[in-house]
Design a protein around this motif. Structure first.
Motif, PDB file in Angstrom:
ATOM      1  N   ALA A  89      37.810  32.740  52.696  1.00 24.23           N
ATOM      2  CA  ALA A  89      38.371  33.370  53.901  1.00 24.23           C
ATOM      3  C   ALA A  89      38.263  34.896  53.847  1.00 24.23           C
ATOM      4  O   ALA A  89      38.775  35.588  54.723  1.00 24.23           O
ATOM      5  CB  ALA A  89      39.832  32.964  54.068  1.00 24.23           C
ATOM      6  N   ASN A  90      37.598  35.402  52.791  1.00 21.86           N
ATOM      7  CA  ASN A  90      37.424  36.860  52.607  1.00 21.86           C
ATOM      8  C   ASN A  90      38.745  37.616  52.439  1.00 21.86           C
ATOM      9  O   ASN A  90      38.840  38.798  52.774  1.00 21.86           O
ATOM     10  CB  ASN A  90      36.637  37.469  53.779  1.00 21.86           C
ATOM     11  CG  ASN A  90      35.192  37.012  53.812  1.00 21.86           C
ATOM     12  OD1 ASN A  90      34.547  36.892  52.768  1.00 21.86           O
ATOM     13  ND2 ASN A  90      34.697  36.730  54.989  1.00 21.86           N
ATOM     14  N   LEU A  91      39.742  36.927  51.904  1.00 18.61           N
ATOM     15  CA  LEU A  91      41.027  37.572  51.646  1.00 18.61           C
ATOM     16  C   LEU A  91      41.096  38.125  50.225  1.00 18.61           C
ATOM     17  O   LEU A  91      41.895  39.010  49.936  1.00 18.61           O
ATOM     18  CB  LEU A  91      42.180  36.593  51.893  1.00 18.61           C
ATOM     19  CG  LEU A  91      42.366  36.180  53.357  1.00 18.61           C
ATOM     20  CD1 LEU A  91      43.412  35.079  53.477  1.00 18.61           C
ATOM     21  CD2 LEU A  91      42.769  37.373  54.208  1.00 18.61           C
ATOM     22  N   VAL A  92      40.269  37.585  49.335  1.00 20.05           N
ATOM     23  CA  VAL A  92      40.143  38.134  47.981  1.00 20.05           C
ATOM     24  C   VAL A  92      38.667  38.277  47.642  1.00 20.05           C
ATOM     25  O   VAL A  92      37.816  37.607  48.228  1.00 20.05           O
ATOM     26  CB  VAL A  92      40.843  37.241  46.906  1.00 20.05           C
ATOM     27  CG1 VAL A  92      42.325  37.100  47.185  1.00 20.05           C
ATOM     28  CG2 VAL A  92      40.172  35.879  46.804  1.00 20.05           C
ATOM     29  N   LYS A  93      38.371  39.172  46.715  1.00 23.31           N
ATOM     30  CA  LYS A  93      37.005  39.326  46.229  1.00 23.31           C
ATOM     31  C   LYS A  93      37.013  39.269  44.713  1.00 23.31           C
ATOM     32  O   LYS A  93      38.075  39.398  44.078  1.00 23.31           O
ATOM     33  CB  LYS A  93      36.397  40.646  46.713  1.00 23.31           C
ATOM     34  CG  LYS A  93      37.096  41.883  46.194  1.00 23.31           C
ATOM     35  CD  LYS A  93      36.404  43.147  46.720  1.00 23.31           C
ATOM     36  CE  LYS A  93      37.095  44.406  46.209  1.00 23.31           C
ATOM     37  NZ  LYS A  93      36.434  45.631  46.696  1.00 23.31           N
ATOM     38  N   THR A  94      35.851  39.060  44.132  1.00 25.62           N
ATOM     39  CA  THR A  94      35.758  38.904  42.677  1.00 25.62           C
ATOM     40  C   THR A  94      34.817  39.925  42.053  1.00 25.62           C
ATOM     41  O   THR A  94      33.876  40.389  42.696  1.00 25.62           O
ATOM     42  CB  THR A  94      35.262  37.494  42.305  1.00 25.62           C
ATOM     43  OG1 THR A  94      33.961  37.284  42.883  1.00 25.62           O
ATOM     44  CG2 THR A  94      36.211  36.428  42.802  1.00 25.62           C
ATOM     45  N   THR A  95      35.092  40.253  40.798  1.00 29.73           N
ATOM     46  CA  THR A  95      34.192  41.063  39.982  1.00 29.73           C
ATOM     47  C   THR A  95      34.150  40.433  38.602  1.00 29.73           C
ATOM     48  O   THR A  95      35.151  39.866  38.142  1.00 29.73           O
ATOM     49  CB  THR A  95      34.678  42.523  39.858  1.00 29.73           C
ATOM     50  OG1 THR A  95      36.042  42.545  39.402  1.00 29.73           O
ATOM     51  CG2 THR A  95      34.597  43.241  41.189  1.00 29.73           C
ATOM     52  N   ARG A  96      33.005  40.515  37.949  1.00 30.96           N
ATOM     53  CA  ARG A  96      32.865  39.911  36.631  1.00 30.96           C
ATOM     54  C   ARG A  96      32.803  40.987  35.551  1.00 30.96           C
ATOM     55  O   ARG A  96      32.102  41.993  35.693  1.00 30.96           O
ATOM     56  CB  ARG A  96      31.603  39.054  36.569  1.00 30.96           C
ATOM     57  CG  ARG A  96      31.370  38.368  35.224  1.00 30.96           C
ATOM     58  CD  ARG A  96      30.074  37.585  35.216  1.00 30.96           C
ATOM     59  NE  ARG A  96      30.175  36.394  36.027  1.00 30.96           N
ATOM     60  CZ  ARG A  96      30.651  35.224  35.590  1.00 30.96           C
ATOM     61  NH1 ARG A  96      31.071  35.123  34.331  1.00 30.96           N
ATOM     62  NH2 ARG A  96      30.677  34.181  36.374  1.00 30.96           N
ATOM     63  N   LYS A  97      33.555  40.774  34.486  1.00 30.59           N
ATOM     64  CA  LYS A  97      33.511  41.634  33.306  1.00 30.59           C
ATOM     65  C   LYS A  97      33.305  40.749  32.094  1.00 30.59           C
ATOM     66  O   LYS A  97      34.231  40.067  31.640  1.00 30.59           O
ATOM     67  CB  LYS A  97      34.809  42.442  33.156  1.00 30.59           C
ATOM     68  CG  LYS A  97      34.994  43.527  34.197  1.00 30.59           C
ATOM     69  CD  LYS A  97      36.224  44.370  33.914  1.00 30.59           C
ATOM     70  CE  LYS A  97      36.395  45.485  34.942  1.00 30.59           C
ATOM     71  NZ  LYS A  97      37.599  46.314  34.660  1.00 30.59           N
ATOM     72  N   GLY A  98      32.074  40.730  31.605  1.00 38.69           N
ATOM     73  CA  GLY A  98      31.762  39.837  30.491  1.00 38.69           C
ATOM     74  C   GLY A  98      31.857  38.392  30.943  1.00 38.69           C
ATOM     75  O   GLY A  98      31.235  37.992  31.929  1.00 38.69           O
ATOM     76  N   ILE A  99      32.677  37.614  30.253  1.00 42.36           N
ATOM     77  CA  ILE A  99      32.826  36.197  30.608  1.00 42.36           C
ATOM     78  C   ILE A  99      33.990  35.969  31.580  1.00 42.36           C
ATOM     79  O   ILE A  99      34.248  34.841  31.995  1.00 42.36           O
ATOM     80  CB  ILE A  99      33.040  35.330  29.346  1.00 42.36           C
ATOM     81  CG1 ILE A  99      34.318  35.761  28.613  1.00 42.36           C
ATOM     82  CG2 ILE A  99      31.821  35.389  28.432  1.00 42.36           C
ATOM     83  CD1 ILE A  99      34.699  34.810  27.474  1.00 42.36           C
ATOM     84  N   PHE A 100      34.689  37.042  31.940  1.00 43.38           N
ATOM     85  CA  PHE A 100      35.867  36.903  32.783  1.00 43.38           C
ATOM     86  C   PHE A 100      35.582  37.308  34.227  1.00 43.38           C
ATOM     87  O   PHE A 100      34.830  38.254  34.482  1.00 43.38           O
ATOM     88  CB  PHE A 100      37.031  37.746  32.245  1.00 43.38           C
ATOM     89  CG  PHE A 100      37.513  37.291  30.899  1.00 43.38           C
ATOM     90  CD1 PHE A 100      38.296  36.154  30.765  1.00 43.38           C
ATOM     91  CD2 PHE A 100      37.172  38.012  29.748  1.00 43.38           C
ATOM     92  CE1 PHE A 100      38.740  35.734  29.525  1.00 43.38           C
ATOM     93  CE2 PHE A 100      37.609  37.596  28.503  1.00 43.38           C
ATOM     94  CZ  PHE A 100      38.400  36.451  28.383  1.00 43.38           C
TER      95      PHE A 100
END
Length: 211
Positions: free
Chosen positions: A64-75
């Motif tokens: 729903a585009n209410l949260v976004k993600t970013t990756r740092k290593g395996i997390f």
């Protein structure tokens, strides 16, 4: 007298409202608003819920585009993407502050996790009015003040019968009050989460010059 939001803008707001009118999703967004960028593990521990359930709801919030993600290593870390939920929490905390006489929650920049039962109540109340026509009627009453069915239907370009049906539901859920004056019945928005949410929606889009 201020203008109403365009219908297409209110439709966008209604979509966001419908996604957060779920107790756990609202608590997830609240956690992110208070704690900032967080992993699934952080959220799971913070809310004391099962990780698979948190993950499922995060996926819905991301879709729903209410949260976004970013990756740092395996997390993978989540954060609020749309400004809308964050602005809603400012209003919800203020309402809690007024209800409990806790002046800390009245501060614009004060962030603290609200009691779970209060957040659940807020989500359930939001669910009752998260409908485009109900929200437009509530906004009309907020902006224009006490009005009858004819004035509401004309102002919103809505059939009088349809407006009457939604007003009946809003009255049953105590989102509006009514008073008969002469041969007309006049409706007025009541105080609560619904009024606070509509005010918050208007405040947000006013900044974007939609009104």
């Amino acid at each position: 007298m201020e203008d109403l939001l365009p219908k297409e803008i209110m439709q966008k707001a209604e979509k966001g409202i419908s996604y957060i009118s779920h107790p756990l999703r609202l608590r997830i967004l609240e956690f992110l608003d208070v704690n900032g960028k967080s992993s699934v593990s952080d959220i799971t521990k913070g809310l004391n819920e099962e990780q698979i359930i948190i993950s499922q709801n995060l996926k819905k919030l991301r879709d729903a585009n209410l949260v976004k993600t970013t990756r740092k290593g395996i997390f993978i870390y989540y954060e609020i993407f749309e400004e809308y939920p964050a602005s809603i929490f400012v209003c919800i905390r203020k309402l809690f502050g007024y209800m409990t006489n806790d002046f800390y929650f009245l501060k614009e920049d004060y962030k603290k996790i609200l009691p779970k039962d209060y957040t659940t109540m807020v989500a359930n109340r939001i669910k009752l009015f998260s409908h485009i026509d109900k929200m437009r009627i509530l906004e009309f009453l907020l902006v224009k003040g006490k009005s009858n069915v004819s004035e509401i239907s004309k102002g919103l370009n809505m059939e009088a019968l349809k407006a009457s049906q939604f007003l009946k539901k809003l009255k049953e859920d105590e989102f509006v009050s009514y008073k008969k004056i002469g041969r007309f019945v006049y409706y007025e928005i009541t105080k609560g989460v619904h009024e606070t949410s509509i005010q918050c929606i208007r405040k947000r889009y006013k900044k974007l010059n939609y009104i």
